[in-house]
Design an enzyme around this catalytic site. Sequence first.
Site, PDB file in Angstrom:
ATOM      1  CG  ASP A 191     -29.823  15.928  15.025  1.00 32.94           C
ATOM      2  OD1 ASP A 191     -30.860  16.595  15.158  1.00 32.94           O
ATOM      3  OD2 ASP A 191     -29.607  14.888  15.669  1.00 32.94           O
ATOM      4  CG  HIS A 208     -33.313  14.079  15.386  1.00 34.59           C
ATOM      5  ND1 HIS A 208     -32.255  13.985  16.268  1.00 34.59           N
ATOM      6  CD2 HIS A 208     -34.363  13.483  16.019  1.00 34.59           C
ATOM      7  CE1 HIS A 208     -32.646  13.385  17.377  1.00 34.59           C
ATOM      8  NE2 HIS A 208     -33.920  13.063  17.240  1.00 34.59           N
ATOM      9  CB  SER A 243     -33.517  10.273  19.319  1.00 40.78           C
ATOM     10  OG  SER A 243     -33.839  11.526  19.859  1.00 40.78           O
TER      11      SER A 243
END
Length: 376
Positions: A285, A315, A205
């Site tokens: 995600d 995610h 991320s």
Amino acid sequence: MNLFNNLTGKQHGGYSRLQNGGKATAAFKTAADCSTFLLLFTVLIFCVLKFLFGDIKYVLVPFLLIFFLGLLYKLQDRLLYHPEMPANSSLYVPFPSHLPHEILRLKTEDGEELHGYFIKKQENGSTSPTVLYFHGNAGNAGSPCTLPLNTICGCNVLVVDYRGYGKSTGCPSEEGLYIDGKTCIEYLRTRSDVDPNKIILFGHSMGGAIAIHLAAMAHGEEYRIAALIVENTFTSIPDAAQHVFRGILPGISKLPIVCYKNKFMSIDKIAKVNVPILFICGDKDEILDPNMTRILRNASDNSHTIFVRVPKGSHNDTWCVSHSYYKCVSAFLAKVFNEDIVLQNRSTEQASMEDILIDKPTSELVLTWKSEIIAT
């Protein structure tokens, strides 16, 4: 895999605070925190404009515009950085008690102190790859996803709390996080039990944006790295904001980039990365657009890339919903560090350049550059 499944429900990074309707709540809470300062500032601006122009109709619009842009700029850090998520993340940082590890305190060039762990491979650690792991915008160095990098992939692992996170000092900022990453690379290159030619950057991320920045800058001997791995990352903060807040602030796409305090422009940096890259993307995600990872791959201008899709990956749990996740990481590292050796007794030309369904043991997995893999 039972350990992975038990950990699936834990929020260990990413944009946790913005899930389940939390976007509006976080925005309003942050706006309230910032309002006193901004109100005083904008009242001052209002008085100045009133003195200069006199007529209220020439003052009101710029006054409101300045107030809105100032509020937006002020609350950006609160919307992006979440060192308090999950609860007590600043007080409790889990450590790998069952693995050989060192607790570290690293000093940055601007005087902050970073807390972290170095997990050493028990056998041949000095000749094994070393992964420098960057977590997302929440959580801390205790993320459980780093442990299999040691136990399954056979790597040394360094993971730290960013400034302002976990037990580290300071406050997070884009430039500050880049300094934190550089500090970690410098530290690894001072260790006699780390091969400086086998340092891999791995970012999840927001951590992917940090890793991409460092990899793009790592052309000199001092910061040289061997490979880059990114998972569920974004092209830039402006792009991510448009996706995350599309239902709340529909006009955010019109916002000039100068209004963004944190930019993390990975899309402009990825083409400068000249080491092998493994892109990992969870198709489910729920925070970021999964296509952002593919856009980065297409923009990389790098012939030594591999793209891994995890169909069930969201995610934060992509690493633990696929039985093949760490097989792919291991096979990528084997290819990076010895292209003459494949993990199966056949040439790489026999591997398909199309999607490969990974349902084989690691010893039978062969990767080819520019291939796309489906990891079930």
